[in-house]
Each structure stands twice: as structure tokens, then as C-alpha cells.
Design a protein around this motif. Structure first.
Motif, PDB file in Angstrom:
ATOM      1  N   GLU A 234       7.448  -4.471  -1.982  1.00  0.00           N
ATOM      2  CA  GLU A 234       7.325  -3.835  -0.657  1.00  0.00           C
ATOM      3  C   GLU A 234       6.991  -4.920   0.340  1.00  0.00           C
ATOM      4  N   GLU A 237       3.432  -6.467   1.383  1.00  0.00           N
ATOM      5  CA  GLU A 237       2.412  -6.001   0.425  1.00  0.00           C
ATOM      6  C   GLU A 237       2.226  -7.021  -0.704  1.00  0.00           C
ATOM      7  N   ARG A 245      -2.296  -0.690 -12.308  1.00  0.00           N
ATOM      8  CA  ARG A 245      -2.207  -1.609 -11.140  1.00  0.00           C
ATOM      9  C   ARG A 245      -3.240  -2.727 -11.306  1.00  0.00           C
ATOM     10  N   ILE A 273       2.297 -12.323  -1.262  1.00  0.00           N
ATOM     11  CA  ILE A 273       2.679 -11.194  -0.401  1.00  0.00           C
ATOM     12  C   ILE A 273       4.198 -11.222  -0.272  1.00  0.00           C
TER      13      ILE A 273
END
Ligand code: TPP
Ligand code: SF4
Length: 348
Positions: A234, A237, A245, A273
Motif C-alpha cells: 500500500e 504504508e 502482522r 515504506i
């Protein structure tokens, strides 16, 4: 160039995109799900059916245009990119989709495939990757893993497989994405994003050939294992994955590492990221290597999404300029001008 948008006609549904042809894939083939997701997404795109064209090569996957109630062209092996390029240049307002397989795109069509991506026409390319030749009954393909035993590699394939994502990035494709036949919501999202993109959008779709390469992608699709094996990208993110997770991807110098988020040594703040707009593709190049790294999750989603000029826009501009300078032209006169001769009887 963007395709024409819908006129104010009645809203379309999935049924409007289903043709009257019997679907002839083996029961359980992943192609069914891909077809269903495309038919679900198209009504939301706002493009009139008569402006949509599906162009395929040869293979099980390439039967796709028969099943779509749109325009379509089942062409010749590996040549869908050439036909799609010609169509997009002649009718730039059309919404052109190419459907191809790993054999069609990367064996016989490898040359055409890379040139389509580097030219960046506004076309979507859906590559159904089942890592096998389905239609011809199970020979190894250029994406089959080394050691793959098939009818054409009885002692195991000795070839290093293509990594389609690396090939696409190497050709500077402006949108590169991946999804899975069984992850229906994710596939719908990726198809919509591919359609929004202006330029060639390359989507690799992992597709189960239940007859000749059953369960190749099971670790990525089975409920018990997929969260530990798939990295859902994403934009903006951190790269987190795992059933709890509890794992992530960190960069250590130039090398990505899988790290635990529960061992007390790292936190989410340490993670890479995702940036799908990374212009020079440093991040996408790293992500493309994950499938070759042991213990790494397979990235899915939009890996790369950058802006590049569309080929047809520049070509149409050039044609306008040439016509303003020299008039509309006369093809017959051009062919007959200069040194010409007539071939007589018996080649004389
Ligand atoms: C010129 C030519 N060479 C070879 C073939 C035989 N052939 C048909 S489909 C195919 C490969 C299909 O594999 P893939 O693109 O992965 O599609 P799938 O059937 O798996 O969907 C081959 C080699 C052909 N039809 N034409
Ligand atoms: S041979 Fe494989 S790819 Fe072809 S229709 Fe059957 S299951 Fe699908």
C-alpha cells in the motif's frame, strides 16, 4: 490517450459483459475467477461497451475475448501487443486490453511484449501466469521453476525462469502490478487501478492451472498460509505482513531483510515504506527480487506507478504536424513514385 467515457446510458452490470459463448476452460481453472472479476469491474469504469476491446494471443488464457460481450480479437501466438498497438494508434479513443499467458507473452511473444511496455501506449496488459503451457497440455514455460518435471522436461527444466516483474521493470513499464486469481477483491482493486493509469499497465495475475500445474500458488492463496507468504503493498504504508502482522521488511544497506516485530529488537518505525511513484524504480527493483529470495513474502498490489508520455499522443501530434506542413498525403502516389518497375511474366 484516455479512452472515451460513457454517455448517459443505462448503468451496465456484470451480465452485460457476459457473452453467449460456452466457457471452455477446465472446471476449477483460475481463468474463471479472472474473467468474473473483469466482468464485475468493467461496469464501474464508465466506458461504453462498444469502446472496449480485448485482444489476445494463443493459449487457454487467450480464449478470453470470446467470453466478453465487448469487441475482441483472438489473434496469433505472441502477437497481441502488435495488434493492440496498431488498433490503439488507429482508434486511440478505444479502451484496449491485452490478455496473454506466460508462454504467449514471454516465449514466442517476448519481443513484442517488451516493446509494448517500453513504448507506453495507453493499454492494459493482463498476463495470466500459471507457470506452464496449459493449452498444449503441460510443457514447461519460461516462468516454470528450475527442475520442473513436465512432458517436455522429463528430467527437470534446466532453464532459469523469467521473473515477469523484472522483465516489465526492465522495459520501464509505467505501471507494474501483481494479483492472484483467488484473491477476488484484491484483483478487482488492481484492475481498477490499472484502468485509471495513463500508459501501459502491466498486471501479472497468478493463475491456477488445475490440470497441469495444480496448487503452484497454494501457499499464496490458502487461508492458513497466505498471510505469512503475501505482502500486500500500500502506497505510503510500512511493509508489514504475517498472520499476526508480526513481520516486516527492512532495508539493510542495499539488501532487504525480513524482520520480526515481536522480538523486541525492531518496531514498525524501522520498516521500508512503500512508494509506488519511486521514479527510478529502485524500490520496485528490490521488490521484484522477493520471489527469488528464500523466506520472503510475495509482494502483490501496485509495485510501480509513474507518469510517462503515451506513445500515441506523440505520434498523433507528429502526424498533425506533418499534415500541416505537407498536406494529407497520397499513399498510392507515394508507392508509385521514384524508381519503380513492373514484374512481367516468368519474373522478367
Ligand atoms: C506459432 C505457434 N507456435 C506454437 C503454438 C502452440 N501453442 C499454443 S498455445 C501455446 C502456449 C500457451 O501457453 P500460455 O501462453 O502460458 O497459455 P495458457 O494456455 O497456459 O493459458 C503454444 C506453445 C501455436 N499455437 N502457434
Ligand atoms: S489446461 Fe489449465 S489453464 Fe487451460 S483451461 Fe485447463 S486448467 Fe485452465
Amino acid at each position: 490517450m484516455r479512452s472515451a467515457v460513457a454517455s448517459a446510458g443505462p448503468a451496465l452490470t456484470r451480465d452485460d459483459f457476459q457473452s453467449d459463448q460456452d466457457v471452455r476452460w477446465c472446471p476449477g481453472c483460475g481463468d474463471y475467477s479472472i474473467l468474473a472479476q473483469v466482468q464485475r469491474v468493467l461496469p464501474e469504469l464508465g466506458v461504453p461497451k462498444e469502446n472496449i476491446v480485448f485482444i489476445s494471443g494463443i493459449g487457454c488464457s487467450s480464449r478470453f475475448p470470446y467470453y466478453m460481450n465487448t469487441f475482441g480479437f483472438h489473434t496469433i501466438h505472441g502477437r497481441a501487443p502488435a495488434i493492440a498497438t496498431g488498433l490503439k494508434l488507429a482508434r486511440p479513443e478505444l479502451d484496449v486490453w491485452v490478455v496473454t499467458g506466460d508462454g504467449d507473452a514471454l516465449s514466442i511473444g517476448g519481443n513484442h511484449f517488451v516493446h509494448l511496455l517500453r513504448r507506453n501506449l495507453d493499454i492494459r496488459v493482463l498476463l495470466f501466469n500459471n507457470q506452464i503451457y496449459g493449452l498444449t497440455k503441460g510443457q514447461y514455460s519460461p516462468t516454470s521453476e528450475q527442475g520442473k518435471v513436465t512432458y517436455s522436461s522429463p528430467m527437470g527444466s534446466i532453464e532459469t525462469p523469467f521473473n515477469p516483474m523484472r522483465v516489465a521493470l526492465g522495459a520501464n513499464a509505467s505501471l507494474v502490478a501483481r494479483s492472484l486469481d483467488r484473491d477476488t477483491k484484491h484483483l478487482q482493486m488492481v484492475l481498477k487501478r490499472a484502468h485509471e493509469h495513463q500508459g501501459t499497465a502491466f498486471v501479472e495475475i497468478y493463475q491456477d492451472c488445475i490440470v497441469f500445474n495444480k496448487d503452484t500458488f497454494a501457499p499464496l492463496t490458502d487461508r492458513e498460509t497466505k498471510d505469512d507468504n503475501v505482502l500486500y503493498l500500500e502506497h505510503g504504508e510500512p511493509m508489514v505482513f504475517g498472520k499476526e502482522r508480526d513481520k516486516g521488511i527492512r532495508l539493510d544497506g542495499l539488501q532487504p531483510r525480513v524482520i520480526s516485530l515481536t522480538d523486541g529488537q525492531h518496531s514498525v518505525a524501522d520498516l521500508l515504506i512503500h512508494d509506488e511513484h519511486d521514479r527510478y524504480g529502485t524500490l520496485s527493483d528490490i521488490l521484484a527480487t522477493f520471489q527469488e529470495r528464500v523466506g520472503f513474502p510475495r509482494p502483490v498490489g501496485i509495485v510501480r506507478n509513474i507518469e510517462r508520455v503515451c506513445y500515441e499522443d506523440v505520434m498523433l501530434e507528429q502526424i498533425d504536424k506533418a499534415m500541416a506542413r505537407s498536406g494529407p498525403g497520397d499513399l498510392a502516389a507515394l508507392l508509385a513514385e521514384g524508381d519503380t518497375w513492373t514484374v512481367g511474366p516468368n519474373g522478367s
